[in-house]
Design an enzyme around this catalytic site. Structure first.
Site, mmCIF file in Angstrom:
data_model
loop_
_atom_site.group_PDB
_atom_site.id
_atom_site.type_symbol
_atom_site.label_atom_id
_atom_site.label_comp_id
_atom_site.label_asym_id
_atom_site.label_seq_id
_atom_site.Cartn_x
_atom_site.Cartn_y
_atom_site.Cartn_z
ATOM 1 N N ARG A 261 -25.916 -82.840 -67.261
ATOM 2 C CA ARG A 261 -26.019 -84.151 -66.617
ATOM 3 C C ARG A 261 -27.095 -84.054 -65.543
ATOM 4 O O ARG A 261 -27.000 -83.190 -64.654
ATOM 5 C CB ARG A 261 -24.660 -84.478 -65.987
ATOM 6 C CG ARG A 261 -24.578 -85.834 -65.361
ATOM 7 C CD ARG A 261 -24.290 -86.918 -66.359
ATOM 8 N NE ARG A 261 -24.509 -88.219 -65.743
ATOM 9 C CZ ARG A 261 -24.984 -89.265 -66.389
ATOM 10 N NH1 ARG A 261 -25.259 -89.195 -67.670
ATOM 11 N NH2 ARG A 261 -25.157 -90.402 -65.767
ATOM 12 N N HIS B 176 -30.755 -71.282 -67.370
ATOM 13 C CA HIS B 176 -31.524 -72.077 -68.329
ATOM 14 C C HIS B 176 -32.023 -71.142 -69.437
ATOM 15 O O HIS B 176 -32.506 -70.044 -69.137
ATOM 16 C CB HIS B 176 -32.709 -72.728 -67.599
ATOM 17 C CG HIS B 176 -33.564 -73.581 -68.490
ATOM 18 N ND1 HIS B 176 -33.221 -74.868 -68.830
ATOM 19 C CD2 HIS B 176 -34.727 -73.316 -69.127
ATOM 20 C CE1 HIS B 176 -34.143 -75.370 -69.637
ATOM 21 N NE2 HIS B 176 -35.068 -74.453 -69.830
ATOM 22 N N ASP C 65 -35.200 -78.216 -63.617
ATOM 23 C CA ASP C 65 -35.553 -76.862 -64.093
ATOM 24 C C ASP C 65 -36.744 -76.272 -63.331
ATOM 25 O O ASP C 65 -37.569 -75.552 -63.920
ATOM 26 C CB ASP C 65 -35.881 -76.893 -65.609
ATOM 27 C CG ASP C 65 -34.701 -77.357 -66.447
ATOM 28 O OD1 ASP C 65 -33.554 -77.160 -66.032
ATOM 29 O OD2 ASP C 65 -34.932 -77.927 -67.529
HETATM 30 C C1 GAR Z 1 -26.547 -72.191 -72.283
HETATM 31 O O1 GAR Z 1 -27.472 -71.651 -73.193
HETATM 32 C C2 GAR Z 1 -27.251 -72.633 -71.024
HETATM 33 O O2 GAR Z 1 -28.314 -71.793 -70.636
HETATM 34 C C3 GAR Z 1 -27.776 -73.979 -71.438
HETATM 35 O O3 GAR Z 1 -26.733 -74.549 -72.191
HETATM 36 C C4 GAR Z 1 -25.980 -73.509 -72.802
HETATM 37 C C5 GAR Z 1 -24.544 -73.679 -72.403
HETATM 38 O O4 GAR Z 1 -23.734 -72.776 -73.097
HETATM 39 N N1 GAR Z 1 -28.119 -74.781 -70.317
HETATM 40 C C6 GAR Z 1 -29.133 -75.637 -70.305
HETATM 41 O O5 GAR Z 1 -29.823 -75.846 -71.272
HETATM 42 C C7 GAR Z 1 -29.338 -76.353 -69.000
HETATM 43 N N2 GAR Z 1 -30.645 -76.898 -68.928
HETATM 44 P P1 GAR Z 1 -22.284 -72.457 -72.578
HETATM 45 O O6 GAR Z 1 -21.584 -73.799 -72.350
HETATM 46 O O7 GAR Z 1 -21.641 -71.685 -73.698
HETATM 47 O O8 GAR Z 1 -22.395 -71.661 -71.323
#
Ligand code: GAR
Length: 216
Positions: free
Chosen positions: A93, A111, A147
């Site tokens: 979000r 990230h 980011d």
């Molecule tokens: C992870 O790869 C995290 O780095 C990414 O979403 C995934 C969540 O996985 N976050 C982003 O892309 C934020 N910009 P998870 O719910 O299993 O931790």
């Protein structure tokens, strides 16, 4: 010494959150997971946190008229639990500028790319499309620019011939699960200074220990 209280914000699976919970099981770990908050009621990570005995809250963003009102509700919940560090873990979000300003120096994100390359969504596909030979993950302080906050640490993985976004994402995720608990530990130990454009990490050997892949 009192442990640092960490509030984790999620929107889905919560595997990074689970890695933090797992790390915090060690009595010697200097941080505890004080609460897990999701903006999505069906987030699988909420159930995982509940089963681990962690306080959880679902705060649906759709219940709020605008981003900042939602952000203030999330913030109030974090403050209720005495949180000293907010860890975004797959929190999908976009926040109002108010939130990172309010938590400045006390909010980090993980990230799945080597920032500043590949911001936003579908970053593994962005990496494949760009033809990079290495990718990885980044833990950084959160600032109002998406980011873009000061980088704390990164872990690197190879991009292999035949990779798909899914195989690359899985390889990166394994490193995320190592990197995020490590950075939270350093923060709790007071080793990390945010700085304006770059974060400094004190008393940690630089070099190979931050380059998680190839394995040190
Ligand atoms: C992870 O790869 C995290 O780095 C990414 O979403 C995934 C969540 O996985 N976050 C982003 O892309 C934020 N910009 P998870 O719910 O299993 O931790």
């Amino acid at each position: 010494m009192a442990k640092l209280k960490v509030g984790v914000l999620i929107s889905g699976r919560g595997s990074n959150m689970a890695a933090l919970i797992e790390a915090a099981r060690d009595p010697a770990y200097p941080a505890e997971i004080a609460c897990v908050i999701s903006n999505v009621a069906s987030a699988a990570g909420i159930e995982t946190a509940r089963k681990a005995g962690i306080a959880t809250a679902v705060i649906p963003h759709k219940d709020y008229p605008d981003r900042e009102t939602f952000d203030r509700a999330v913030s109030a919940e974090l403050e209720k639990h005495g949180v000293g560090l907010v860890a975004l873990a797959g929190f999908m979000r976009i926040q109002s500028p108010w939130f990172p300003q309010h938590w400045a120096g006390r909010i980090i994100n993980i990230h799945p790319s080597l920032l500043p390359a590949f911001k936003g969504l579908h970053v593994q596909q962005q990496a494949l499309d760009a033809g990079v030979r290495v990718s990885g993950c980044t833990v950084h302080f959160v600032t109002p620019d998406l980011d873009s906050g000061p980088i704390i640490a990164q872990a690197v993985v190879p991009v292999l011939a035949g990779d798909t976004a899914d195989t690359l994402a899985a390889r990166i995720l394994r490193q995320e699960h190592r990197l995020y608990p490590q950075v939270v530990r350093w923060f709790a130990e007071g080793r990390i200074t945010p700085g304006d454009s770059r974060a400094e990490v004190a008393g940690v050997p630089q070099g190979a220990t931050l380059l998680f892949s190839p394995e040190p």
